[in-house]
Design a protein around this motif. Structure first.
Motif, mmCIF file in Angstrom:
data_model
loop_
_atom_site.group_PDB
_atom_site.id
_atom_site.type_symbol
_atom_site.label_atom_id
_atom_site.label_comp_id
_atom_site.label_asym_id
_atom_site.label_seq_id
_atom_site.Cartn_x
_atom_site.Cartn_y
_atom_site.Cartn_z
ATOM 1 N N PRO A 163 9.900 0.620 12.394
ATOM 2 C CA PRO A 163 9.798 -0.188 11.215
ATOM 3 C C PRO A 163 8.481 -0.935 10.550
ATOM 4 N N LYS A 164 7.618 -1.133 11.552
ATOM 5 C CA LYS A 164 6.407 -1.475 11.153
ATOM 6 C C LYS A 164 5.653 -0.500 10.301
ATOM 7 N N VAL A 165 5.735 0.753 11.154
ATOM 8 C CA VAL A 165 5.067 1.889 10.026
ATOM 9 C C VAL A 165 5.629 2.146 9.060
ATOM 10 N N ALA A 166 7.078 1.978 8.900
ATOM 11 C CA ALA A 166 7.719 2.147 7.564
ATOM 12 C C ALA A 166 7.196 1.222 6.526
ATOM 13 N N LYS A 167 7.077 0.045 7.137
ATOM 14 C CA LYS A 167 6.847 -1.035 6.231
ATOM 15 C C LYS A 167 5.157 -0.835 5.617
#
Length: 181
Positions: A163-167
């Motif tokens: 999720p951090k990479v997606a953000k």
């Protein structure tokens, strides 16, 4: 090409490494430890929370492509800088939100970006990020290198890192590494 480095602690270094490897101008990221009292600490020692170290990454970057201030803006967007000694379920001083400037200029920029983030009220709570002088960076064990890239299906990576990479991919599209054919 001139390069520079930035040392940042935003919780688990597996997350922060994966995030910054997405950015154009980032030439490399190395996980490690800073801010503690034990010489050449091991991951096991740091995980006890008794060495005083923060899990950090050392980012090598091209300042002609991405600025230190922009690295910090990504840093503040991809971890919670308002929780003292904690990132999600990771608890302890080793997970503190921390910036380790290497120069007075980096210290000044860190303070300015923190004031900008707080002024915009992005988090709705005061930042607890520490600014600590970098005395030494200890590289982490090599099995931490490229952890997310090597373990994308591991539970922690799917639930916490992805999720951090997606953000970053969503909110910083203008800063993403250019894909080559």
């Amino acid at each position: 090409m001139t390069t520079a480095t930035a040392v940042l602690g935003g919780g688990c270094f597996w997350c922060t490494e994966a995030v910054f490897l997405e950015l154009d101008g980032v030439l490399g990221v190395k996980s490690g430890y800073a801010g503690g009292t034990v010489v050449n600490p091991t991951y096991e020692q740091v995980c006890t929370g008794r060495t005083g170290h923060s899990e950090v990454i050392r980012i090598t970057y091209d300042p002609a492509v991405i600025s230190y201030a922009d690295l910090l803006r990504v840093f503040f967007a991809t971890h919670d800088p308002t929780t003292l000694n904690r990132q999600g379920n990771d608890v302890g001083t080793q997970y503190r939100s921390s910036i380790f400037p290497e120069t007075e200029e980096q210290t000044r920029i860190a303070r300015e970006v923190m004031a900008e983030i707080e002024g915009r009220g992005i988090w709705g709570r005061p930042l607890v990020t520490t600014i600590e002088p970098l005395t030494v960076f200890y590289p982490a064990e090599t099995y931490h290198d490229d952890y997310y890239a090597r373990n994308p299906n591991a539970g922690y990576c799917r639930v916490i890192v992805a999720p951090k990479v997606a953000k970053v991919r969503k909110e910083f599209t203008d800063r993403l590494r250019r894909k080559t054919a």
